[in-house]
Design an enzyme around this catalytic site. Structure first.
Site, PDB file in Angstrom:
ATOM      1  N   ASP A  62       0.821  -1.216   0.000  1.00 41.85           N
ATOM      2  CA  ASP A  62       0.000   0.000   0.000  1.00 41.85           C
ATOM      3  C   ASP A  62       0.851   1.262   0.000  1.00 41.85           C
ATOM      4  O   ASP A  62       0.683   2.152   0.843  1.00 41.85           O
ATOM      5  CB  ASP A  62      -0.958   0.007   1.206  1.00 41.85           C
ATOM      6  CG  ASP A  62      -1.766  -1.271   1.323  1.00 41.85           C
ATOM      7  OD1 ASP A  62      -2.047  -1.891   0.275  1.00 41.85           O
ATOM      8  OD2 ASP A  62      -2.120  -1.645   2.454  1.00 41.85           O
ATOM      9  N   ASN A  82     -22.512  -8.775   3.175  1.00 43.52           N
ATOM     10  CA  ASN A  82     -22.085  -8.603   1.796  1.00 43.52           C
ATOM     11  C   ASN A  82     -20.658  -8.088   1.792  1.00 43.52           C
ATOM     12  O   ASN A  82     -20.397  -6.928   2.095  1.00 43.52           O
ATOM     13  CB  ASN A  82     -23.016  -7.614   1.083  1.00 43.52           C
ATOM     14  CG  ASN A  82     -22.691  -7.478  -0.390  1.00 43.52           C
ATOM     15  OD1 ASN A  82     -21.678  -7.970  -0.877  1.00 43.52           O
ATOM     16  ND2 ASN A  82     -23.573  -6.802  -1.127  1.00 43.52           N
ATOM     17  N   GLU A 109     -11.029  -1.215  -4.714  1.00 40.81           N
ATOM     18  CA  GLU A 109     -10.444  -0.549  -3.546  1.00 40.81           C
ATOM     19  C   GLU A 109      -9.274   0.329  -3.962  1.00 40.81           C
ATOM     20  O   GLU A 109      -8.916   0.413  -5.131  1.00 40.81           O
ATOM     21  CB  GLU A 109     -10.007  -1.575  -2.504  1.00 40.81           C
ATOM     22  CG  GLU A 109      -8.875  -2.487  -2.952  1.00 40.81           C
ATOM     23  CD  GLU A 109      -8.486  -3.523  -1.904  1.00 40.81           C
ATOM     24  OE1 GLU A 109      -9.214  -3.700  -0.911  1.00 40.81           O
ATOM     25  OE2 GLU A 109      -7.429  -4.171  -2.090  1.00 40.81           O
ATOM     26  N   HIS A 156      -2.636  -1.334  -5.639  1.00 40.08           N
ATOM     27  CA  HIS A 156      -2.636  -0.323  -4.578  1.00 40.08           C
ATOM     28  C   HIS A 156      -1.507   0.685  -4.793  1.00 40.08           C
ATOM     29  O   HIS A 156      -0.520   0.715  -4.078  1.00 40.08           O
ATOM     30  CB  HIS A 156      -2.548  -0.929  -3.195  1.00 40.08           C
ATOM     31  CG  HIS A 156      -3.111   0.002  -2.159  1.00 40.08           C
ATOM     32  ND1 HIS A 156      -4.207  -0.305  -1.405  1.00 40.08           N
ATOM     33  CD2 HIS A 156      -2.737   1.249  -1.795  1.00 40.08           C
ATOM     34  CE1 HIS A 156      -4.487   0.717  -0.598  1.00 40.08           C
ATOM     35  NE2 HIS A 156      -3.607   1.675  -0.828  1.00 40.08           N
ATOM     36  N   ARG A 201       4.887  -9.077   0.093  1.00 38.84           N
ATOM     37  CA  ARG A 201       4.657  -8.041  -0.910  1.00 38.84           C
ATOM     38  C   ARG A 201       5.795  -7.011  -0.856  1.00 38.84           C
ATOM     39  O   ARG A 201       6.340  -6.733   0.208  1.00 38.84           O
ATOM     40  CB  ARG A 201       3.306  -7.364  -0.681  1.00 38.84           C
ATOM     41  CG  ARG A 201       2.124  -8.263  -1.012  1.00 38.84           C
ATOM     42  CD  ARG A 201       0.801  -7.582  -0.765  1.00 38.84           C
ATOM     43  NE  ARG A 201       0.572  -7.337   0.663  1.00 38.84           N
ATOM     44  CZ  ARG A 201      -0.527  -6.761   1.140  1.00 38.84           C
ATOM     45  NH1 ARG A 201      -1.476  -6.350   0.323  1.00 38.84           N
ATOM     46  NH2 ARG A 201      -0.679  -6.584   2.432  1.00 38.84           N
TER      47      ARG A 201
END
Length: 360
Positions: free
Chosen positions: A55, A191, A230, A296, A326
């Site tokens: 991120d 959801n 996102e 991201h 990552r």
């Protein structure tokens, strides 16, 4: 004939010549010839990945790049004048939440902005349960964001609904500011679909009106793992076209990728119909380059302002998921004739890439 001994004058002269010769010789040996100066080596390339992390976010001001990434328990801030040397910068912890507070756990995706003479950090956090994740704001009036005091301004959310929210960022269009974030559509979190929402800002920590859902995962490449939109990031082209670049699909899959929303000329950012979604992802995995699940992202310009760069995270091998493996990468991108960005494909790990133009 008898051998003659040298007379006194000759002996004196011979001795003097020998002594002078020795003196000259000794003088040379005591002052060695200087070595030629070695040329200064200039590093003109770098290789990805830059460092471990996820991120990534960059904000640049007055020649300084401020960098943040997900830590989990606090917020660290790096500062550097050369993004290719980011890994050598020493981060400073600027915020550690109070244990047990509603924002004390799962501190994700911080982003830095400078508005109206003050610094703001937008970040995600909760109490440790997934359903509690919200977006929050910190404020700092110091000229240097690595100094001064960061004040917790609390949650930032739509007055119409205080729901699950992550990945807060800001879009500025025509003098107005809009908060953009990833959210879920109901209080229960039954959801798990993650959508992208937008609301107008009345100040850097307050939203007004009802949030607009700009996009939801509806295309196949947005639903790998489960449906996710996102990490929205604003991008303004050189000809002032407005884009939102977002991450699609579950980050635990290799198919995490970037999608794109385009705002029509003169469009209202709060009107969904004024945005057009790309039918295909604009940045995807490249297995042959050790790039799995790229996404991201954030954007910045080279020090001389001549180049546009994207910074993002990816995995270096398959099936590494949303974990600590990552790593952070960056590469130059351009704009197409129609004004839309052309990110190309993720560059290979270890490949030597030219540093941003104007770096020293």
């Amino acid at each position: 004939m008898k051998n003659r001994k040298p007379n006194g004058l000759k002996l004196h002269m011979i001795t003097r010549v020998i002594l002078v010769s020795l003196a000259i010789s000794c003088g040379k040996s005591s002052s060695p010839t200087p070595s030629p100066e070695l040329p200064v080596t200039t590093v003109s390339t770098f290789a990805n990945p830059l460092m471990n992390g996820a991120d990534p976010s960059v904000f640049q001001k007055n020649g300084v790049y401020y960098y943040l990434q997900t830590n989990g328990s606090s917020i660290n801030l790096w500062s550097t004048t050369a993004m290719s040397k980011l890994s050598s910068a020493i981060p400073k912890t600027v915020f550690t939440p109070v244990a047990g507070a509603p924002n004390s756990r799962n501190v994700w995706a911080p982003e830095l902005f400078f508005f109206d003479g003050k610094w703001y950090i937008y970040y995600t956090a909760g109490n440790g349960t997934d359903i509690s994740q919200r977006t929050w704001v910190l404020e700092n009036s110091s000229a240097d964001p690595t100094t001064g005091t960061w004040v917790d301004k609390g949650k930032i959310f739509s007055p119409s609904a205080d729901l699950w929210a992550i990945d807060g960022s800001v879009l500025e269009v025509n003098g107005s500011r809009y908060f953009i974030w990833c959210g879920r559509p109901d209080v229960t979190n039954v959801n798990l679909t993650q959508n992208i929402y937008i609301a107008k800002m009345t100040n850097p920590y307050t939203l007004e009106g009802t949030a607009t859902k700009l996009t939801e995962p509806e295309l196949s490449w947005e639903k790998n793992g489960f449906g996710v939109n996102e990490g929205p990031q604003a991008l303004i082209s050189p000809d002032n076209k407005v884009f939102l670049i977002y991450s699609a699909s579950y980050c635990g899959t290799d198919d995490y990728a970037l999608g794109q929303l385009s705002l029509k000329a003169g469009g209202n950012p709060l009107v969904k119909e004024d945005w057009t979604k790309s039918t295909q992802p604009v940045f995807t995995k490249q297995p042959q380059s050790n790039a799995f699940g790229p996404g991201h992202n954030s954007f910045f310009k080279s020090p001389d302002g001549k180049e546009n760069w994207i910074i993002y995270h990816a995995n270096s091998a398959t099936n590494q998921g949303c974990a600590d493996k990552r790593n952070v990468r960056m590469q130059k991108f351009t704009f197409k004739a129609d004004g839309s960005p052309d990110f190309g494909v993720p560059v290979a790990t270890g490949l030597q890439v030219n540093i941003p133009s104007g770096e020293k």
